[in-house]
Design a protein around this motif. Sequence first.
Motif, PDB file in Angstrom:
ATOM      1  N   CYS A   5       0.839  -1.203   0.000  1.00 33.12           N
ATOM      2  CA  CYS A   5       0.000   0.000   0.000  1.00 33.12           C
ATOM      3  C   CYS A   5       0.874   1.252   0.000  1.00 33.12           C
ATOM      4  N   CYS A  47      -4.270  -0.248   0.020  1.00 29.96           N
ATOM      5  CA  CYS A  47      -5.073  -1.287   0.654  1.00 29.96           C
ATOM      6  C   CYS A  47      -6.510  -0.770   0.774  1.00 29.96           C
ATOM      7  N   CYS A  61      -6.966   2.588   2.877  1.00 26.11           N
ATOM      8  CA  CYS A  61      -6.301   3.841   2.522  1.00 26.11           C
ATOM      9  C   CYS A  61      -6.720   4.423   1.171  1.00 26.11           C
ATOM     10  N   GLU A  91       0.154   4.118   1.004  1.00 27.63           N
ATOM     11  CA  GLU A  91      -0.095   4.984   2.147  1.00 27.63           C
ATOM     12  C   GLU A  91       0.487   4.396   3.443  1.00 27.63           C
ATOM     13  N   CYS A  92       0.041   3.179   3.807  1.00 30.05           N
ATOM     14  CA  CYS A  92       0.444   2.613   5.096  1.00 30.05           C
ATOM     15  C   CYS A  92       1.543   1.563   4.974  1.00 30.05           C
TER      16      CYS A  92
HETATM   17 ZN   LIG Z   1      -2.979   1.159   3.397  1.00 28.40          ZN
END
Ligand SMILES: [Zn+2]
Length: 245
Positions: free
Chosen positions: A156, A177, A180, A158-159
């Motif tokens: 992902c 994911c 996000c 983002e995370c």
């Molecule tokens: Zn994520």
Amino acid sequence: MRLVTTDAIVLRSYNLAESDRIVVCLTRSSGLVRAVAKGARRMKSRFGAALEPFTLIKLSFHERENRDLVTISGAEILKSHFNLSANFESAEVLAYMGEMVAEFAPPHETDERLFRMLTACVEALAQQAGTERPLMRYFEIWLLRLAGLFPDFRACAECGAALSTTATVDAELRSYCENCGPWNASTLAADIINIIRASHQLSPSKFVAEHSLTERQYSEIGDLTHRLITRAIERRPRTLVAANR
Ligand SMILES: [Zn+2]
């Protein structure tokens, strides 16, 4: 002038003046090459059928500095795919692959992986009848991947969590994911992600033997690849046929 001899695959050809042809080839050692075949349209041309689209040839040409167009001095058939061009569906896929490679390949720049990918796809098409559709998606994914334009579905953006089942892709081609993904990202189902991952691992002949693709899978992967291709070349492919829209 330097004489270059290399394996090449003919992408397309068109007439020039009264008796010549221009041939666009993807070569193993020199990338995309536009070449003049002098006298190719005469009845007793020494080139014979060597310049038919998607013939694998041993090509010799003279390279000149600052000259885009080279002159062919020899073309010897290594493998002819005449029967492929005679089949309507495969002829359409070949025309599409030819257009796309001519767009994506950098002129006069070696791209061994693209050359190998294209020849393997043509070979798979020739060996297994009725595999045009999965092959087309395989080709698109790899064309984009080799150009560095295909999303990475591993983690992902983002995370950082590993993407296991589903993923969403935003307009900038980042994948996320489930938690996000931005509101305007498109979600790809688990089976789509699995097929894309399989395409990364398998040869084209193995991929088409194992993945026949349902109507939905074919069109969902197509939505993604066509969006990426249209963005890369800033237009819709001319040869994208009705069945594959
Ligand atoms: Zn994520």
